[in-house]
Scaffold this motif. Structure first.
Motif, PDB file in Angstrom:
ATOM      1  N   LEU A 119       0.833  -1.202   0.000  1.00 18.43           N
ATOM      2  CA  LEU A 119       0.000   0.000   0.000  1.00 18.43           C
ATOM      3  C   LEU A 119       0.867   1.250   0.000  1.00 18.43           C
ATOM      4  O   LEU A 119       0.613   2.203  -0.755  1.00 18.43           O
ATOM      5  N   ALA A 120       1.904   1.276   0.815  1.00 18.80           N
ATOM      6  CA  ALA A 120       2.807   2.432   0.859  1.00 18.80           C
ATOM      7  C   ALA A 120       3.467   2.666  -0.490  1.00 18.80           C
ATOM      8  O   ALA A 120       3.669   3.813  -0.910  1.00 18.80           O
ATOM      9  N   ALA A 121       3.800   1.584  -1.177  1.00 21.76           N
ATOM     10  CA  ALA A 121       4.472   1.709  -2.474  1.00 21.76           C
ATOM     11  C   ALA A 121       3.580   2.376  -3.512  1.00 21.76           C
ATOM     12  O   ALA A 121       4.085   3.025  -4.437  1.00 21.76           O
ATOM     13  N   ARG A 122       2.274   2.209  -3.391  1.00 23.40           N
ATOM     14  CA  ARG A 122       1.355   2.842  -4.343  1.00 23.40           C
ATOM     15  C   ARG A 122       1.461   4.359  -4.296  1.00 23.40           C
ATOM     16  O   ARG A 122       1.127   5.051  -5.264  1.00 23.40           O
ATOM     17  N   PHE A 123       1.933   4.892  -3.167  1.00 22.56           N
ATOM     18  CA  PHE A 123       2.043   6.342  -3.018  1.00 22.56           C
ATOM     19  C   PHE A 123       3.500   6.798  -2.983  1.00 22.56           C
ATOM     20  O   PHE A 123       3.773   7.959  -2.694  1.00 22.56           O
ATOM     21  N   GLY A 124       4.393   5.885  -3.272  1.00 26.98           N
ATOM     22  CA  GLY A 124       5.801   6.230  -3.327  1.00 26.98           C
ATOM     23  C   GLY A 124       6.404   6.626  -1.995  1.00 26.98           C
ATOM     24  O   GLY A 124       7.381   7.388  -1.962  1.00 26.98           O
ATOM     25  N   LEU A 125       5.849   6.123  -0.898  1.00 28.36           N
ATOM     26  CA  LEU A 125       6.368   6.520   0.409  1.00 28.36           C
ATOM     27  C   LEU A 125       7.816   6.072   0.576  1.00 28.36           C
ATOM     28  O   LEU A 125       8.188   4.956   0.216  1.00 28.36           O
ATOM     29  N   LEU A 126       8.606   6.939   1.162  1.00 24.88           N
ATOM     30  CA  LEU A 126      10.038   6.699   1.327  1.00 24.88           C
ATOM     31  C   LEU A 126      10.375   6.421   2.786  1.00 24.88           C
ATOM     32  O   LEU A 126       9.698   6.901   3.701  1.00 24.88           O
ATOM     33  N   ARG A 249       2.557   1.121   8.134  1.00 27.85           N
ATOM     34  CA  ARG A 249       3.833   1.719   7.762  1.00 27.85           C
ATOM     35  C   ARG A 249       3.737   3.241   7.865  1.00 27.85           C
ATOM     36  O   ARG A 249       2.690   3.825   7.624  1.00 27.85           O
ATOM     37  N   ILE A 250       4.854   3.848   8.236  1.00 29.80           N
ATOM     38  CA  ILE A 250       4.999   5.310   8.226  1.00 29.80           C
ATOM     39  C   ILE A 250       6.097   5.642   7.232  1.00 29.80           C
ATOM     40  O   ILE A 250       7.143   4.994   7.208  1.00 29.80           O
ATOM     41  N   GLY A 251       5.853   6.666   6.424  1.00 30.86           N
ATOM     42  CA  GLY A 251       6.866   7.103   5.477  1.00 30.86           C
ATOM     43  C   GLY A 251       6.611   8.543   5.073  1.00 30.86           C
ATOM     44  O   GLY A 251       5.700   9.197   5.590  1.00 30.86           O
ATOM     45  N   ARG A 252       7.414   9.028   4.168  1.00 29.78           N
ATOM     46  CA  ARG A 252       7.241  10.407   3.693  1.00 29.78           C
ATOM     47  C   ARG A 252       7.025  10.391   2.192  1.00 29.78           C
ATOM     48  O   ARG A 252       7.595   9.572   1.468  1.00 29.78           O
ATOM     49  N   LEU A 253       6.207  11.299   1.746  1.00 31.41           N
ATOM     50  CA  LEU A 253       5.948  11.443   0.319  1.00 31.41           C
ATOM     51  C   LEU A 253       7.174  12.015  -0.390  1.00 31.41           C
ATOM     52  O   LEU A 253       7.978  12.736   0.224  1.00 31.41           O
ATOM     53  N   PRO A 254       7.317  11.747  -1.679  1.00 34.45           N
ATOM     54  CA  PRO A 254       8.438  12.349  -2.422  1.00 34.45           C
ATOM     55  C   PRO A 254       8.401  13.872  -2.407  1.00 34.45           C
ATOM     56  O   PRO A 254       9.444  14.526  -2.504  1.00 34.45           O
ATOM     57  N   ALA A 264      -7.517  12.619  -3.962  1.00 31.59           N
ATOM     58  CA  ALA A 264      -7.707  12.349  -5.394  1.00 31.59           C
ATOM     59  C   ALA A 264      -6.720  11.299  -5.882  1.00 31.59           C
ATOM     60  O   ALA A 264      -7.074  10.420  -6.691  1.00 31.59           O
ATOM     61  N   LEU A 265      -5.487  11.370  -5.386  1.00 31.35           N
ATOM     62  CA  LEU A 265      -4.483  10.374  -5.758  1.00 31.35           C
ATOM     63  C   LEU A 265      -4.894   8.989  -5.257  1.00 31.35           C
ATOM     64  O   LEU A 265      -4.745   7.993  -5.974  1.00 31.35           O
ATOM     65  N   ALA A 266      -5.423   8.927  -4.037  1.00 36.49           N
ATOM     66  CA  ALA A 266      -5.864   7.648  -3.482  1.00 36.49           C
ATOM     67  C   ALA A 266      -6.978   7.037  -4.318  1.00 36.49           C
ATOM     68  O   ALA A 266      -7.014   5.818  -4.543  1.00 36.49           O
TER      69      ALA A 266
END
Length: 378
Positions: A119-126, A249-254, A264-266
């Motif tokens: 799921l995190a990968a769909r939004f490019g979370l780093l 998961r916790i991450g940051r957007l690009p 809208a992206l979701a």
């Protein structure tokens, strides 16, 4: 393994158990093989979120020998799988068609890579880390004093017992030399020295770690390999630390986006059958994001404590969401249960193709029970 190689179901289960260890499953969960003979061959699999009649139709039509599902078909206790019961009918269809059913549920949620990683990968979370990490396995640190000429034999024996493993590395140790001192007493049987005389010996101080559950085995190996009648050693329990495994998961957007842009992206990325809903200020700038595939109510507090700008999950209830927003928590995005777990299916299919060497397809249609939706005013 190369694709199209005939494997037994037991071989495939071995791959799945390595990727999604059953020890990671919640105590209430039901994971693993539901039906099927481990000795039978498997050449083709179908991956899905839920096992429905339509999924079974697709499996039969494609010639699949295995269905890998995220959600357990038999999660709650049953006392019958008779063909005239809804779930029993599915089981009978699978058995008649020679299709095995395997479930990877909360163990796939906490594994890495797992459901929330997809799921995190769909939004490019780093730089993702677990939202609710599991503790690393309890570890001991062993410190052993060994005559210099015997340090290798003692180390190798401890390695063979499972000590010295750190992540993907094995036979890990550290040593330094020093002077050991002892005086054998009357009943001793010393390997070095004589009764009643103080001895000073060049010794190696050998250090390594081992899982706490291996303590007795490591100790037995140490004693058997050590030349001394009474080896000098310390066993220290290491403090508990978080592992890389766990829920969410916790991450940051690009790059930063507004909450409205993220919603809208979701919608574009997840394409859930009933869309995406959100709570919070649409103009909020979003950089740090927490995600959890499936029902994420229980992690609302963890997301707020982590200080993220937005929390994406499914099945958020009215009152917990309302209370979280009133308390100044992150923007909440509910994209639905199926939609937030479906991205895992592609990774699971890749796993079966790459590591089990079988053909694997993803069932693409939503299996979310909520299949009808009417917008405002309709």
């Amino acid at each position: 393994m190369s694709e199209n190689t005939v494997q037994t179901l037991a071989d495939v289960i071995g791959v799945l158990d390595e990727a999604y260890p059953r020890r990671l499953a919640e105590s209430w969960d039901s994971v693993g093989l539901v039906c099927g003979d481990p000795a039978e061959s498997v050449t083709r699999a179908l991956v899905c979120v839920d096992v429905t009649d339509r999924v079974v139709d697709a499996a039969v039509a494609s010639g699949a020998d295995l269905i890998l599902a995220h959600h357990p078909l038999l999660l709650r206790g049953v006392d019958s799988v008779a063909a005239d019961t809804p779930k029993g009918r599915v089981i009978h269809r699978l058995v008649r068609a020679g299709i095995a059913l395997f479930t990877a549920h909360t163990n796939a949620d906490s594994a890495r890579p797992g459901v929330s990683d997809a799921l995190a990968a769909r939004f490019g979370l780093l730089d993702t880390v677990p939202l609710r990490p599991l503790p690393a396995r309890p570890m001991d640190k062993w410190v052993v004093m060994v005559p210099e000429g015997s340090s290798d034999q003692v180390s190798e024996a401890m390695f063979a017992a499972g000590a010295g493993a750190i992540g993907e590395y094995r036979d890990c140790s550290w040593s330094v030399t020093g002077i050991g001192q002892f005086e054998p007493q009357a009943a001793a049987n010393p390997a070095i020295g004589v009764i009643g005389r103080r001895e000073r010996v060049d010794e190696a101080r050998v250090e390594m770690v081992a899982e706490r559950g291996l303590r007795n085995r490591v100790l037995a190996a140490l004693r058997a390999a050590h030349p001394y009648e009474e080896p000098a050693f310390d066993t220290l329990e290491l403090a508990e630390v978080d592992s890389e495994l766990g829920l969410g998961r916790i991450g940051r957007l690009p790059g930063p986006v507004t909450a409205a842009e993220f919603v809208a992206l979701a919608q574009r990325e997840l394409r859930g059958p009933w869309g995406v809903r959100a709570a919070g200020d649409p103009a909020t700038v979003i950089e740090a994001v927490a995600v959890c595939g499936g029902a994420g109510d229980s992690l609302l507090g963890a997301a707020a404590a982590a200080g993220v700008d937005l929390y994406l999950t499914g099945d958020l209830r009215h009152h917990p969401a309302d209370e979280a927003i009133r308390a100044g928590g992150p923007v909440l995005v509910d994209a639905g249960h199926w939609a937030t777990e479906f991205p895992w299916c592609r990774g699971a299919a890749d796993l079966l193709r790459g590591r089990a060497g079988i053909v694997a397809q993803v069932y693409p249609e939503p299996t979310d029970p909520f299949g009808m939706y009417c917008g405002p005013g309709l």
